[in-house]
Write a protein that holds these residues in place. Structure first.
Motif, mmCIF file in Angstrom:
data_model
loop_
_atom_site.group_PDB
_atom_site.id
_atom_site.type_symbol
_atom_site.label_atom_id
_atom_site.label_comp_id
_atom_site.label_asym_id
_atom_site.label_seq_id
_atom_site.Cartn_x
_atom_site.Cartn_y
_atom_site.Cartn_z
ATOM 1 N N TYR A 16 -10.928 3.813 -4.522
ATOM 2 C CA TYR A 16 -10.007 3.849 -3.392
ATOM 3 C C TYR A 16 -10.472 4.896 -2.378
ATOM 4 N N GLY A 40 -4.920 1.152 3.332
ATOM 5 C CA GLY A 40 -4.882 1.128 1.879
ATOM 6 C C GLY A 40 -5.429 2.374 1.219
ATOM 7 N N ARG A 78 0.836 -1.213 0.000
ATOM 8 C CA ARG A 78 0.000 0.000 0.000
ATOM 9 C C ARG A 78 0.864 1.254 0.000
#
Length: 514
Positions: free
Chosen positions: A419, A364, A268
């Protein structure tokens, strides 16, 4: 070409070399043989034509030795030395001798394999500080690499998809377990649907110059330390299609390799650090597509021996287990993301960047930093000093407004790609916070403010110790911030974080899942 086994036997004798030999050791792969002598390693290409590579003649092997030298000197000049002829005979070969060459070798400096990143990770010695050294090196390499001509097939959508489909075509006859066949079919269908959806973006990136002459095989086992310096070696020379790729495809291999080894926080961190360094947030919609592809390449490589005779039950089980690990990782990448928007709040020196970095590694999220993007908008290196006074230059009201508008656009790009975005900025003005809250509401995504706090003595010390950071804030800036900041409202979704205490990850995660 003399008999390969005879030649390797001849090269396994110290008298074949133009220097004293400490210890001779032969390492073979399916396409090459490497002879380790102590000071140097000599790489001999095997006389093969496998379709995707052709080393079938001495001239072709000489050519690809030269190509390997040229390409790898870009990232490991301290490692790659020269190409030498092999003269004499197979029974009594001589490297660098006089007479008609019977073959060619690539000479490299021999190094300690314990310094490779895969070994370092196994020993627990690979951390985010090393990644922060590595990513700028990769970004500089990509920026300097040759760009694929716009009219070339390199990196075209069709060229990108062809090896992806080939993976499934080659794996299908090797996998006979019904559950694995079903999983393979799901992965193939997802890849095909993603390709159809992303084809315009693939073409756009090709036209925009993101397809470059990359390394092609950038995983942990091909990165090492030599005299404390990073060297990335063993790039692909034998097939141009494998190295003329989108830079996002290249970094995806490194991210996937870290994840496949269980180093999820480093994976990440690597992705977010690469995006911050390059500013290439537009690549995010492609990232899961490339990550799944890279995992399936590894799944295929792990499975190649399934089609070969002589496997016992234990060997077959080991191969299938390796295949399954990569296939499972690929399927995890196909899962829809969970976009969210997190912004920080706090005075300069309060620890917002440290806190937001922990959120990136643990959860993340993809981070954007106002200090970096402000300078990027003005064409400046993040570590450069703008020599701007408070309220002028880069910190004038118009420049600040432009910076926050850009941060808003980047946060939207990140969330649209599936994301969680974390925006590292002071956010001391309520109207700025409200614009980001409105974006999260528009995208129907969770929104959170991380209010980062530190005592005045700690802030003062941090400001004094800062060196080479994108932020230019000093004590006068912090005093101005304290005087003009809008207080956080009771109606705002805030979690207060002490930058010197452990991050309340469970509380943050719970909020983001509401």
């Amino acid at each position: 070409m003399p008999d390969l086994s005879l030649l390797l036997a001849g090269l396994s004798r110290p008298e074949a070399y133009p220097h004293p030999v400490d210890e001779l050791r032969l390492i073979q792969t399916h396409i090459s043989a490497v002879l380790l002598t102590g000071p140097y390693a000599y790489k001999l290409k095997k006389p093969l034509d496998l379709g995707f590579l052709d080393f079938s003649t001495p001239e072709r092997r000489r050519h690809f030795c030269a190509e390997e030298l040229r390409l790898n000197r870009r990232l490991a000049p301290q490692l790659y030395i020269d190409v030498l002829p092999v003269t004499g005979s197979a029974e009594a070969p001589r490297i660098g001798g006089s007479g008609e060459p019977i073959d060619y070798v690539l000479r490299m400096r021999q190094f300690d394999p314990e310094q490779q990143l895969d070994r370092m990770l196994e020993r627990g010695e690979l951390d985010t500080s090393f990644i922060d050294r590595l990513i700028p090196r990769i970004a500089e390499f990509h920026a300097a690499a040759a760009v694929a001509p716009e009219d070339s097939d390199y990196g075209s959508p069709e060229t990108v998809f062809a090896p992806m489909q080939q993976n499934f075509d080659q794996l299908r006859p090797l996998i006979d377990d019904p559950a694995q066949q079903a999983q393979l079919a799901r992965l193939e269908a997802w890849t095909q649907s993603q390709y159809a959806a992303l084809k315009p973006l693939l073409a756009q990136r090709h036209a925009a110059g993101h397809v470059r002459e990359c390394h092609g095989d950038m995983h942990l086992g091909n990165i090492t330390l030599i005299d404390g310096e990073i060297a990335i070696f063993d790039g692909i020379e034998f097939n141009a299609d494998f190295r003329w790729i989108d830079v996002a495809n290249e970094i995806a291999f490194l991210v996937m390799d870290l994840a496949s080894r269980g180093a999820h926080e480093l994976a990440r961190h690597t992705l977010s650090a690469w995006l911050a360094t390059t500013g290439d947030y537009a690549a995010l919609p492609l990232m899961r597509f490339y990550l799944a592809y890279r995992a399936m390449v590894r799944a295929k490589v792990a499975s190649i021996r399934l089609g070969q005779p002589g496997l016992d039950t234990a060997e077959r089980d080991d191969i299938l287990a390796a295949y399954q690990r990569y296939a499972d990782l690929a399927e995890r990448y196909t899962a829809a993301g969970e976009p969210a928007l997190i912004i920080t709040h706090g005075f300069s020196g309060s620890g917002k960047t440290t806190v937001s970095g922990h959120v990136v590694d643990a959860l993340g999220a993809v981070r954007v930093r106002s200090d970096i993007e402000r300078k990027r908008l003005h064409g400046m290196n993040p570590a450069a000093d703008s020599h701007s006074d408070l309220g002028s230059g880069l910190y004038a009201a118009a420049a600040t407004e432009k910076t926050y508008a850009h941060l808003l656009d980047l946060a939207d790009t990140i969330m649209r790609a599936g994301y969680a975005a974390i925006v590292d900025a002071t956010f001391l003005d309520r109207d700025q916070r409200e614009r980001f809250a409105a974006l999260a509401a528009e995208r129907a995504c969770p929104f959170l403010i991380l209010a980062v706090a530190a005592d005045e003595a700690t802030v003062r010390q941090r400001l004094q110790l800062r060196h080479g950071d994108a932020s230019e804030a000093n004590a006068a800036v912090v005093a101005h911030q304290r005087h003009h900041a809008d207080p956080l409202g009771d109606d705002e979704p805030v979690i207060t974080v002490d930058s010197a205490a452990p991050l309340p990850l469970a509380t943050i995660e719970a909020h983001l899942k509401r």
